[in-house]
Design a protein around this motif. Structure first.
Motif, PDB file in Angstrom:
ATOM      1  N   TRP A 423       0.842  -1.153   0.021  1.00 21.47           N
ATOM      2  CA  TRP A 423       0.101   0.071   0.039  1.00 21.47           C
ATOM      3  C   TRP A 423       0.734   1.392   0.054  1.00 21.47           C
ATOM      4  O   TRP A 423       0.481   2.231  -0.663  1.00 21.47           O
ATOM      5  CB  TRP A 423      -0.812   0.040   1.074  1.00 21.47           C
ATOM      6  CG  TRP A 423      -1.859   1.033   1.152  1.00 21.47           C
ATOM      7  CD1 TRP A 423      -2.060   2.013   1.845  1.00 21.47           C
ATOM      8  CD2 TRP A 423      -3.198   0.977   0.399  1.00 21.47           C
ATOM      9  NE1 TRP A 423      -3.214   2.663   1.648  1.00 21.47           N
ATOM     10  CE2 TRP A 423      -4.022   2.191   0.816  1.00 21.47           C
ATOM     11  CE3 TRP A 423      -3.807   0.186  -0.308  1.00 21.47           C
ATOM     12  CZ2 TRP A 423      -5.447   2.186   0.225  1.00 21.47           C
ATOM     13  CZ3 TRP A 423      -5.103   0.456  -1.167  1.00 21.47           C
ATOM     14  CH2 TRP A 423      -5.840   1.477  -0.592  1.00 21.47           C
ATOM     15  N   ASP A 424       2.113   1.302   0.690  1.00 23.92           N
ATOM     16  CA  ASP A 424       2.925   2.302   0.518  1.00 23.92           C
ATOM     17  C   ASP A 424       3.344   2.884  -1.040  1.00 23.92           C
ATOM     18  O   ASP A 424       3.564   3.964  -0.990  1.00 23.92           O
ATOM     19  CB  ASP A 424       4.226   2.023   1.315  1.00 23.92           C
ATOM     20  CG  ASP A 424       3.675   1.860   2.944  1.00 23.92           C
ATOM     21  OD1 ASP A 424       2.775   2.306   3.176  1.00 23.92           O
ATOM     22  OD2 ASP A 424       4.601   1.461   3.576  1.00 23.92           O
ATOM     23  N   ASP A 425       3.052   1.984  -1.704  1.00 20.42           N
ATOM     24  CA  ASP A 425       3.378   2.350  -3.288  1.00 20.42           C
ATOM     25  C   ASP A 425       2.278   3.211  -3.812  1.00 20.42           C
ATOM     26  O   ASP A 425       2.396   3.635  -4.989  1.00 20.42           O
ATOM     27  CB  ASP A 425       3.732   1.048  -4.173  1.00 20.42           C
ATOM     28  CG  ASP A 425       4.834   0.549  -3.548  1.00 20.42           C
ATOM     29  OD1 ASP A 425       5.951   1.027  -3.199  1.00 20.42           O
ATOM     30  OD2 ASP A 425       5.138  -0.742  -3.882  1.00 20.42           O
ATOM     31  N   ARG A 426       0.985   3.176  -3.217  1.00 17.42           N
ATOM     32  CA  ARG A 426      -0.049   3.868  -3.883  1.00 17.42           C
ATOM     33  C   ARG A 426       0.176   5.348  -3.461  1.00 17.42           C
ATOM     34  O   ARG A 426       0.643   5.786  -2.459  1.00 17.42           O
ATOM     35  CB  ARG A 426      -1.287   3.353  -2.974  1.00 17.42           C
ATOM     36  CG  ARG A 426      -2.522   4.172  -3.414  1.00 17.42           C
ATOM     37  CD  ARG A 426      -3.701   3.637  -2.463  1.00 17.42           C
ATOM     38  NE  ARG A 426      -5.003   4.028  -2.986  1.00 17.42           N
ATOM     39  CZ  ARG A 426      -5.739   5.051  -2.691  1.00 17.42           C
ATOM     40  NH1 ARG A 426      -4.836   6.084  -2.082  1.00 17.42           N
ATOM     41  NH2 ARG A 426      -6.754   5.687  -2.979  1.00 17.42           N
ATOM     42  N   LYS A 427      -0.318   6.017  -4.581  1.00 12.61           N
ATOM     43  CA  LYS A 427      -0.428   7.594  -4.748  1.00 12.61           C
ATOM     44  C   LYS A 427      -1.808   8.003  -4.329  1.00 12.61           C
ATOM     45  O   LYS A 427      -2.870   7.347  -4.681  1.00 12.61           O
ATOM     46  CB  LYS A 427       0.266   8.214  -5.729  1.00 12.61           C
ATOM     47  CG  LYS A 427       1.682   7.527  -6.099  1.00 12.61           C
ATOM     48  CD  LYS A 427       2.752   7.973  -5.143  1.00 12.61           C
ATOM     49  CE  LYS A 427       4.005   7.309  -5.488  1.00 12.61           C
ATOM     50  NZ  LYS A 427       4.959   7.720  -4.472  1.00 12.61           N
ATOM     51  N   LEU A 428      -1.978   9.140  -3.702  1.00  6.32           N
ATOM     52  CA  LEU A 428      -3.231   9.749  -3.523  1.00  6.32           C
ATOM     53  C   LEU A 428      -3.897   9.917  -4.862  1.00  6.32           C
ATOM     54  O   LEU A 428      -4.983   9.839  -4.744  1.00  6.32           O
ATOM     55  CB  LEU A 428      -3.132  10.793  -2.419  1.00  6.32           C
ATOM     56  CG  LEU A 428      -4.314  11.168  -1.460  1.00  6.32           C
ATOM     57  CD1 LEU A 428      -4.969   9.856  -0.975  1.00  6.32           C
ATOM     58  CD2 LEU A 428      -3.974  12.267  -0.538  1.00  6.32           C
ATOM     59  N   GLN A 429      -3.162  10.735  -5.401  1.00  7.26           N
ATOM     60  CA  GLN A 429      -3.696  11.419  -6.817  1.00  7.26           C
ATOM     61  C   GLN A 429      -3.660  10.069  -7.767  1.00  7.26           C
ATOM     62  O   GLN A 429      -2.685   9.342  -8.096  1.00  7.26           O
ATOM     63  CB  GLN A 429      -2.839  12.433  -7.434  1.00  7.26           C
ATOM     64  CG  GLN A 429      -3.250  13.670  -6.338  1.00  7.26           C
ATOM     65  CD  GLN A 429      -4.771  14.035  -6.213  1.00  7.26           C
ATOM     66  OE1 GLN A 429      -5.332  13.873  -7.175  1.00  7.26           O
ATOM     67  NE2 GLN A 429      -5.046  14.364  -5.141  1.00  7.26           N
ATOM     68  N   PRO A 430      -4.815   9.941  -8.583  1.00  7.50           N
ATOM     69  CA  PRO A 430      -4.844   8.577  -9.295  1.00  7.50           C
ATOM     70  C   PRO A 430      -3.975   8.603 -10.702  1.00  7.50           C
ATOM     71  O   PRO A 430      -3.694  10.164 -10.832  1.00  7.50           O
ATOM     72  CB  PRO A 430      -6.395   8.791 -10.097  1.00  7.50           C
ATOM     73  CG  PRO A 430      -7.168   9.703  -8.963  1.00  7.50           C
ATOM     74  CD  PRO A 430      -6.064  10.526  -8.589  1.00  7.50           C
ATOM     75  N   GLY A 431      -3.374   7.656 -11.253  1.00  9.29           N
ATOM     76  CA  GLY A 431      -2.817   7.920 -12.609  1.00  9.29           C
ATOM     77  C   GLY A 431      -1.501   8.402 -12.497  1.00  9.29           C
ATOM     78  O   GLY A 431      -0.471   8.499 -13.388  1.00  9.29           O
ATOM     79  N   GLN A 432      -0.965   8.043 -11.108  1.00 11.98           N
ATOM     80  CA  GLN A 432       0.561   8.614 -11.085  1.00 11.98           C
ATOM     81  C   GLN A 432       1.610   7.301 -11.031  1.00 11.98           C
ATOM     82  O   GLN A 432       2.839   7.560 -10.998  1.00 11.98           O
ATOM     83  CB  GLN A 432       0.584   9.164  -9.562  1.00 11.98           C
ATOM     84  CG  GLN A 432      -0.203  10.431  -9.501  1.00 11.98           C
ATOM     85  CD  GLN A 432       0.258  11.441 -10.116  1.00 11.98           C
ATOM     86  OE1 GLN A 432       1.235  11.806 -10.333  1.00 11.98           O
ATOM     87  NE2 GLN A 432      -0.982  11.772 -11.293  1.00 11.98           N
ATOM     88  N   VAL A 433       1.064   6.099 -10.923  1.00 14.26           N
ATOM     89  CA  VAL A 433       1.936   4.923 -11.123  1.00 14.26           C
ATOM     90  C   VAL A 433       1.963   4.212 -12.229  1.00 14.26           C
ATOM     91  O   VAL A 433       0.767   3.626 -12.649  1.00 14.26           O
ATOM     92  CB  VAL A 433       1.793   3.899  -9.812  1.00 14.26           C
ATOM     93  CG1 VAL A 433       2.630   2.754  -9.606  1.00 14.26           C
ATOM     94  CG2 VAL A 433       1.683   4.989  -8.544  1.00 14.26           C
ATOM     95  N   LYS A 434       2.963   3.871 -12.846  1.00 13.04           N
ATOM     96  CA  LYS A 434       3.031   3.117 -14.323  1.00 13.04           C
ATOM     97  C   LYS A 434       4.070   1.748 -14.045  1.00 13.04           C
ATOM     98  O   LYS A 434       4.877   2.129 -13.504  1.00 13.04           O
ATOM     99  CB  LYS A 434       3.414   3.787 -15.290  1.00 13.04           C
ATOM    100  CG  LYS A 434       2.075   4.985 -15.880  1.00 13.04           C
ATOM    101  CD  LYS A 434       2.482   5.508 -17.323  1.00 13.04           C
ATOM    102  CE  LYS A 434       1.263   6.033 -17.855  1.00 13.04           C
ATOM    103  NZ  LYS A 434       2.060   6.719 -19.190  1.00 13.04           N
ATOM    104  N   GLU A 435       3.647   0.647 -14.807  1.00 15.63           N
ATOM    105  CA  GLU A 435       4.498  -0.367 -14.888  1.00 15.63           C
ATOM    106  C   GLU A 435       4.364  -0.675 -16.396  1.00 15.63           C
ATOM    107  O   GLU A 435       3.604  -1.297 -16.806  1.00 15.63           O
ATOM    108  CB  GLU A 435       4.041  -1.465 -14.136  1.00 15.63           C
ATOM    109  CG  GLU A 435       4.259  -1.385 -12.422  1.00 15.63           C
ATOM    110  CD  GLU A 435       3.938  -2.459 -11.646  1.00 15.63           C
ATOM    111  OE1 GLU A 435       3.627  -3.558 -12.257  1.00 15.63           O
ATOM    112  OE2 GLU A 435       4.060  -2.520 -10.618  1.00 15.63           O
TER     113      GLU A 435
END
Length: 748
Positions: A423-435
């Protein structure tokens, strides 16, 4: 789960005790019994959704080779329980009554059973059924839920009882939402979902005499079915025998007795031979219930620091035009979070469809999608982590019943799931994490279900060789009931699991309730414990006659190991069972013990809890959603059978994936007929859709709920999964999908 999870005093993982029978094909399911002079039945369904039958021409079918009869309302014998006024003997208190098959010429829904053809082979019956010609007086039907929500009504149960769970509910101030600093109002829609277990619904009906009926039937309660058919045919209950030794999967549709069962019994009575009737996959969509299409609206008000001010939840669920079906869609809203002001409104929409029925996580799974999605939405609007927001509104006691919890370890579930999903990899603002090319999102959802317990009775027999055999009428729809009961008995007695057997699935065995409502271990487990204790008391009585060391022993002081009776703490105090039985001149000892809820339960609010976390990938160009990982953590009390319990959670999460992403039964409203009527068009998750599912248990007993300490697991395995996935999709894309399933067209 690692082996370190299981301390020596806890239940150990055990392979299913009936696993070999199932994988080798030796397990016998309802349609697999071979009776002398067996005949075969095929149902003819209505081709209109509302109206009456003008005429049935069955002449060609009757002349077809091998046909023994074509039965409809025109020539069917009258079911005694329907007479003289025509009421169904199982008329529910919630309004209306179950469909009375072949009773009259009225049509209430498409594919309603209107005739049955009986022949000497399945192929001959199927061919003859195609020759039955029916003419109708067609009337205008209503199957479009969205077009008729204004016709929703207050359930009959709410009208009869203001304290009914379906009645209007208010806590605190009714207008608190209007003045809340932060407000969310949103609508959510769950489509009709259909039970699609591997085993089709099936029955063999056999009148052994004019007043003695035996059925081999796919049901979730042999005693309930025995009682219902005894009423239906005005028979003593002991004259009706129900056999359900194995069930090839069920999600709730075996909790009701359906028209096809009575049709088979009528046919067997008229042709005077055993009749086998197996529904087709298409008929599974129209004749044995489904999760009802449900519209929900939620209003949430909160303060800037995340405290709930108001929570209003309205639901409209679909039902048939002849029978009201209600479920607990709003229960979780009333008790899960510490809002001082809560209002709920539950309504039913009668349509020209068959009656819905409980489907895994009934009501709660539906309600949790709306509630847990809305909680995520308001947390995002405030700018708060959704877990932090839930913990701000964590309930230390039940605000609905104003009672303490028997146990609640949901905080631990949050902590475990948060760590294991990353969960620590989750960002509050959507669309911020990509793989790679994929957007990554994390979501979570909470589930709860009542820790239900019913009365149950178990017969147990111990022989001189140290073999323990138990009998109980409970059924097993797949969770591994026999395995759990063997483990309880082994823990109670010390007898190795391989020397214990548990026989179930017959109405001739001691009484037990339904396998439903996550209540089996909670109900039958205590009866197993009571039976084991009784046997140990008998052994102490026998042993104390010749061995003074056992005179003051208590049942918890002794165990049975290697065919010996052993006294705890005194290794020298042992007796061989064979010698003990020989001296007492008995070949076996036996007991029948009932266990039922005690009054202490009334002082507490008892629920099982679950926490589901999901990590998803969403392709920004195609809208494809891939669930990459799910973490489930359950506060379900004592985990009696760790291996099958983990399997339960995995199965529930898989069902939650289907609920979130693929499952939807679609009706062509021009005809009131399902377009999705097989597994090619109605999509359930397959291996490619199911990722790694990691399961964890708190495994702390709730001894208020029952002596085993179990709180039930089957329902919370799915409740909260769909919103966890929906919330993860939002976190990946910034798009909030409030109508299930989440298909690519809704994301592009």
């Amino acid at each position: 789960m690692s082996e370190a999870f299981f301390d020596k005093k806890e239940y150990k993982p055990l392979d299913r005790v009936d696993g070999r029978l199932k994988v080798t094909g030796a397990a016998k399911y309802s349609a697999e019994y071979a009776l002398p002079d067996m005949t075969y039945a095929v149902l003819v369904g209505s081709r209109i959704a509302k109206g009456t039958i003008k005429s049935i021409d069955s002449r060609a079918a009757e002349r077809s080779p091998g046909v023994l009869g074509v039965i409809s309302h025109v020539n069917a014998i009258k079911v005694p329980g329907y007479q003289p006024k025509g009421e169904h003997p199982s008329e529910p208190s919630t309004g209306g009554q179950p469909l009375r098959v072949f009773f009259d010429n009225k049509i209430y829904s498409n594919d309603q059973p209107i005739a049955v053809v009986v022949a000497t082979s399945l192929e001959k019956a199927r061919h003859a059924a195609s020759l039955v010609k029916v003419q109708y007086n067609k009337e205008e039907h209503k199957t479009d839920f969205d077009a008729h929500t204004a016709d929703a009504v207050v359930p009959a149960s709410a009208k009869k009882n203001p304290k009914s769970p379906t009645a209007d509910y208010d806590r605190g101030e009714a207008g608190a939402f209007d003045t809340a600093p932060y407000k969310l109002e949103a609508e959510y829609l769950i489509p009709t979902e259909v039970h699609n277990p591997m085993e089709l619904q099936a029955i063999i009906a056999h009148w052994e005499a004019d007043d003695r009926l035996t059925v081999y039937d796919k049901v979730q309660g042999t005693k309930m079915t025995q009682k219902n058919f005894a009423k239906e045919w005005n028979l003593p209950e002991e004259n009706v025998k129900v056999i359900t030794t194995f069930v090839g999967g069920a999600f709730g549709n075996g909790l009701h007795n359906w028209p096809h069962e009575t049709a088979a019994i009528i046919a067997a009575k008229q042709v005077k031979k055993p009749v086998k009737l197996v529904l087709t996959r298409e008929q599974m969509f129209t004749m044995v219930g489904y999760r009802p299409r449900t519209w929900q609206k939620i209003q949430i008000g909160a303060t800037k620091d995340g405290k709930l001010v108001a929570l209003n939840h309205t639901s409209i669920g679909q039902t048939s035009s002849y029978e009201e079906f209600t479920e607990s869609t709003l229960r979780q809203t009333r008790m899960m979070y510490a809002s001082p002001n809560v209002s709920t409104r539950y309504r039913l929409l009668p349509l020209n469809v068959a009656t819905p029925i409980w489907m895994r996580g009934p009501g709660e799974a539906t309600g949790a999608f709306a509630l847990e999605s809305a909680m995520d939405e308001i947390a995002h609007a405030i700018g708060m982590d959704p877990i932090e927001f839930r913990l701000k509104n964590y309930t230390e006691s039940d605000p609905d019943k104003n009672m303490p919890w028997s146990t609640k370890y949901l905080r631990e579930c949050y902590d475990i799931g948060k760590e294991k999903i990353g969960w620590d990899d989750r960002k509050l603002q959507p669309g911020q994490v990509k793989e790679g090319a994929w957007l990554v999102g994390y979501g979570m959802g909470t589930g709860t279900f009542g820790a239900n317990r019913n009365a149950a009775t178990v017969h147990a027999q111990l022989d001189a060789d140290g073999r323990l055999v138990m009998h109980c009428a409970i059924t097993d729809i797949g969770p591994g009931t026999g395995t759990a009961m063997v483990q309880i008995a082994s823990n109670e007695t010390g007898i190795p699991t391989e020397r214990i057997s548990f026989h179930l699935g017959s109405s001739e065995f001691p009484a037990a309730g339904l396998q439903g409502g996550s209540s089996t271990v909670n109900s039958v487990g205590p009866a197993v414990m009571a039976a084991c204790r009784s046997l140990k008391e008998q052994l102490i009585t026998l042993a104390s006659k010749g061995a003074p060391a056992f005179v003051s022993a208590k049942p918890e002081d002794i165990s049975l190991e290697n065919g010996q009776l052993r006294l705890a703490g005194k290794s020298s105090a042992t007796l061989k069972l064979a010698e003990l039985f020989s001296q007492a001149r008995v070949e076996k000892i036996e007991t029948t013990q009932e266990s039922k809820p005690d009054e202490n339960r009334n002082k507490y609010s008892m629920y099982a809890f679950s926490m589901h976390f999901a990590k998803v990938h969403v392709h920004p160009a195609t809208g494809q959603v891939r669930v990459k990982k799910i973490v489930c953590c359950a506060d379900a009390g004592t985990i009696v059978s760790p291996k099958t319990a983990a399997s339960q959670m995995i199965g529930g999460a898989t069902g939650g994936i289907g609920m979130a992403l693929t499952e939807e039964a679609v009706i062509d409203h021009r005809f009131g007929r399902y377009v999705t009527k097989d597994l090619a068009d109605y999509h359930v998750p397959v291996h490619a859709d199911v990722p790694e599912i990691e399961v964890h248990f708190i495994n702390k007993p709730d001894l208020v709920a029952d002596p085993v300490g179990s709180k039930g697991l089957g329902e919370i395995a799915i409740i909260g999964v769909a919103p966890a996935i929906a919330n993860a999709v939002f976190n990946a894309t910034g798009k909030r999908i409030r109508e299930l399933p989440i298909t690519p067209d809704k994301l592009i």
